[in-house]
Design an enzyme around this catalytic site. Structure first.
Site, PDB file in Angstrom:
ATOM      1  N   HIS A 299      -2.430 -12.835 -83.359  1.00 23.37           N
ATOM      2  CA  HIS A 299      -1.065 -12.703 -84.812  1.00 23.37           C
ATOM      3  C   HIS A 299      -0.770 -12.604 -83.411  1.00 23.37           C
ATOM      4  O   HIS A 299      -0.097 -11.900 -81.721  1.00 23.37           O
ATOM      5  CB  HIS A 299      -0.844 -11.213 -85.022  1.00 23.37           C
ATOM      6  CG  HIS A 299      -1.229 -10.586 -86.070  1.00 23.37           C
ATOM      7  ND1 HIS A 299      -2.454 -10.889 -86.514  1.00 23.37           N
ATOM      8  CD2 HIS A 299      -0.700  -9.812 -87.181  1.00 23.37           C
ATOM      9  CE1 HIS A 299      -2.686 -10.289 -87.672  1.00 23.37           C
ATOM     10  NE2 HIS A 299      -1.706  -9.386 -88.427  1.00 23.37           N
TER      11      HIS A 299
ATOM     12  N   ASP B 234       0.012 -11.743 -96.136  1.00 19.24           N
ATOM     13  CA  ASP B 234      -0.120 -10.466 -95.107  1.00 19.24           C
ATOM     14  C   ASP B 234      -0.552  -9.692 -95.833  1.00 19.24           C
ATOM     15  O   ASP B 234      -2.217  -8.930 -95.419  1.00 19.24           O
ATOM     16  CB  ASP B 234       1.042 -10.987 -94.602  1.00 19.24           C
ATOM     17  CG  ASP B 234       0.979  -9.844 -93.146  1.00 19.24           C
ATOM     18  OD1 ASP B 234      -0.344  -9.611 -92.385  1.00 19.24           O
ATOM     19  OD2 ASP B 234       1.935  -9.591 -92.151  1.00 19.24           O
TER      20      ASP B 234
ATOM     21  N   GLY C 208      -0.697  -6.036 -84.455  1.00 14.37           N
ATOM     22  CA  GLY C 208       0.289  -5.277 -83.756  1.00 14.37           C
ATOM     23  C   GLY C 208       1.380  -4.746 -83.030  1.00 14.37           C
ATOM     24  O   GLY C 208       1.557  -6.875 -83.147  1.00 14.37           O
TER      25      GLY C 208
ATOM     26  N   GLU D  42       5.180 -12.829 -83.731  1.00 12.01           N
ATOM     27  CA  GLU D  42       5.669 -12.695 -85.034  1.00 12.01           C
ATOM     28  C   GLU D  42       7.201 -11.885 -85.004  1.00 12.01           C
ATOM     29  O   GLU D  42       8.042 -12.078 -85.515  1.00 12.01           O
ATOM     30  CB  GLU D  42       4.610 -11.389 -85.589  1.00 12.01           C
ATOM     31  CG  GLU D  42       4.967 -10.679 -86.610  1.00 12.01           C
ATOM     32  CD  GLU D  42       4.382  -9.579 -87.016  1.00 12.01           C
ATOM     33  OE1 GLU D  42       3.367  -9.638 -86.724  1.00 12.01           O
ATOM     34  OE2 GLU D  42       4.263  -9.236 -88.426  1.00 12.01           O
TER      35      GLU D  42
ATOM     36  N   HIS E 111      -4.845  -8.851 -94.428  1.00 11.52           N
ATOM     37  CA  HIS E 111      -5.299  -7.348 -94.212  1.00 11.52           C
ATOM     38  C   HIS E 111      -5.823  -6.632 -95.478  1.00 11.52           C
ATOM     39  O   HIS E 111      -5.113  -5.932 -96.018  1.00 11.52           O
ATOM     40  CB  HIS E 111      -4.317  -6.845 -93.542  1.00 11.52           C
ATOM     41  CG  HIS E 111      -3.702  -7.280 -92.121  1.00 11.52           C
ATOM     42  ND1 HIS E 111      -4.118  -7.114 -90.889  1.00 11.52           N
ATOM     43  CD2 HIS E 111      -2.631  -8.513 -92.155  1.00 11.52           C
ATOM     44  CE1 HIS E 111      -3.819  -7.714 -91.134  1.00 11.52           C
ATOM     45  NE2 HIS E 111      -3.015  -8.963 -90.900  1.00 11.52           N
TER      46      HIS E 111
ATOM     47  N   HIS F  81      -4.850 -15.309 -94.166  1.00 11.48           N
ATOM     48  CA  HIS F  81      -4.091 -14.509 -94.009  1.00 11.48           C
ATOM     49  C   HIS F  81      -3.698 -13.269 -94.469  1.00 11.48           C
ATOM     50  O   HIS F  81      -2.792 -12.984 -94.710  1.00 11.48           O
ATOM     51  CB  HIS F  81      -2.795 -14.793 -92.691  1.00 11.48           C
ATOM     52  CG  HIS F  81      -2.308 -13.514 -91.607  1.00 11.48           C
ATOM     53  ND1 HIS F  81      -2.308 -13.549 -90.292  1.00 11.48           N
ATOM     54  CD2 HIS F  81      -1.984 -12.539 -92.016  1.00 11.48           C
ATOM     55  CE1 HIS F  81      -1.171 -12.999 -89.944  1.00 11.48           C
ATOM     56  NE2 HIS F  81      -1.393 -12.082 -90.748  1.00 11.48           N
TER      57      HIS F  81
HETATM   58 ZN   LIG Z   1      -1.440  -9.526 -90.536  1.00  8.12          ZN
END
Ligand SMILES: [Zn+2]
Length: 342
Positions: free
Chosen positions: A202, A286, A175, A205, A20, A18
């Site tokens: 996702h 992340d 998002g 979260e 980005h 995970h």
């Molecule tokens: Zn993420």
């Protein structure tokens, strides 16, 4: 000479699942991007100051400032090379990396995703050859708040581009969970699965105790194979039992959850509870440069904060390979290597 815990954890072969790409840009790289695109480029001092967030809005501003300077395929190639070098330094031997194609489609015309992927793949092959790793797979990430039409464009592009770039292995969605419930995307997930793409999302979260478990349950019923974050499972005993029984991997991001305020403190993080329940958890960063902690930092943090033994940390690294989208023989080879690691 005995190793420190950090040295030991660094040498432990691990996968990061995970991450980005756009969240891996360090201040030094932002300076290079700024030199390419700004009439008055940022100094390193200014770039560093941007990463010292005063509040969440400041964080979002910095993230946008980075995104706004990713304008050419070569910019994406640069950040890919830097990301891979940094993964290598941490002992991450395989990574499955989210790319925000929605961002390119939405904001960056005439930049083409296909041209970006060609540059990024050249960069990946170059660094893999130079350093001997890490291997990198790509996951095309859409944003919930831009709706199903936009996500459909991202997922269909992934389905077509994976024939040219086989390291594109899957799709994901991130998002705003409140502004874009996962049910909007049910048909698209089915379509992506039929196209041979692996499914991530996702979920749970920032949605809390009511909507969060519902989002996660919907994700499971849509065939999602791996859940990003999944914090909300802590509010639903039955859901935790299902996740444990089916061994659905969770991509856990402790530092990120604290920095975004989804979790008030490391002590309040549900990871120990999840492990006690027998859920399959993995350790990830992340957006490492945005949150100021990379995957190795989170291994150290988790081991210290929750008093987890090195053997337990080895188990978490093992999970990262069994939850990866690597072919079974490759995953098994890494698991044998980490089991033999001392
Ligand atoms: Zn993420």
């Amino acid at each position: 000479m005995t190793k420190t815990k950090r040295q030991w954890l660094r040498g432990l072969p691990k996968a990061e699942l995970h991450l980005h790409l756009e969240g891996t840009v360090a201040p030094e790289t932002l300076v290079v991007l700024s030199q390419r695109h700004d009439s008055t480029p940022l100094t390193l001092e200014e770039a560093r100051a941007l990463y010292e967030y005063k509040d969440f809005v400041h964080f979002l501003d910095t993230f946008k400032l980075v995104l706004d300077r990713l304008l050419t395929p070569e910019d994406y190639a640069l950040i890919t090379r830097e990301m891979m070098r940094h993964l290598h330094e941490q002992g991450v031997v395989h990574a499955e990396v989210y790319m925000s194609w929605g961002n390119i489609l939405h904001w960056k015309a005439p930049l083409q995703v296909e041209d970006v992927m060609a540059a990024v793949e050249d960069a990946r092959i170059e660094v893999e050859r130079e350093l001997g790793g890490p291997s990198v797979y790509w996951i095309a990430d859409a944003s919930r708040q831009w709706g199903a039409e936009e996500a459909g464009r991202v997922f269909r592009l992934a389905a077509s581009l994976r024939h040219r770039f086989p390291n594109i292995v899957g799709i994901g969605i991130g998002g705003d969970e409140v502004g874009g419930p996962i049910e909007w995307f049910r048909d698209l997930y089915l379509e992506a699965k039929k196209a041979g793409l692996r499914l991530t999302a996702h979920a749970g979260e920032a949605t809390g105790s009511v909507q969060g478990p519902l989002e996660m349950r919907s994700a499971l019923s849509m065939g999602v194979e791996r859940i990003g974050h999944g914090l909300a499972a802590q509010y639903d005993d039955e859901l935790m039992d299902i996740l444990a029984k089916q061994q659905v991997p969770l991509e856990i991001n402790v530092t990120s959850n604290i920095r975004t305020g989804c979790c008030p403190s490391v002590e309040a993080h549900p990871l120990p509870k999840f492990l006690e329940k027998g859920m399959l958890c993995t350790v990830n960063s992340d957006d490492p440069t945005m949150f100021g902690a990379d995957c190795l930092d989170d291994y150290v943090l988790i081991s210290d904060a929750f008093g987890l033994s090195l053997d337990k940390m080895r188990e978490l690294a093992r999970n990262s390979f069994s939850a990866s989208f690597l072919p079974e023989d490759k995953a098994k080879r890494w698991i044998s290597a980490l089991d033999a690691y001392r």
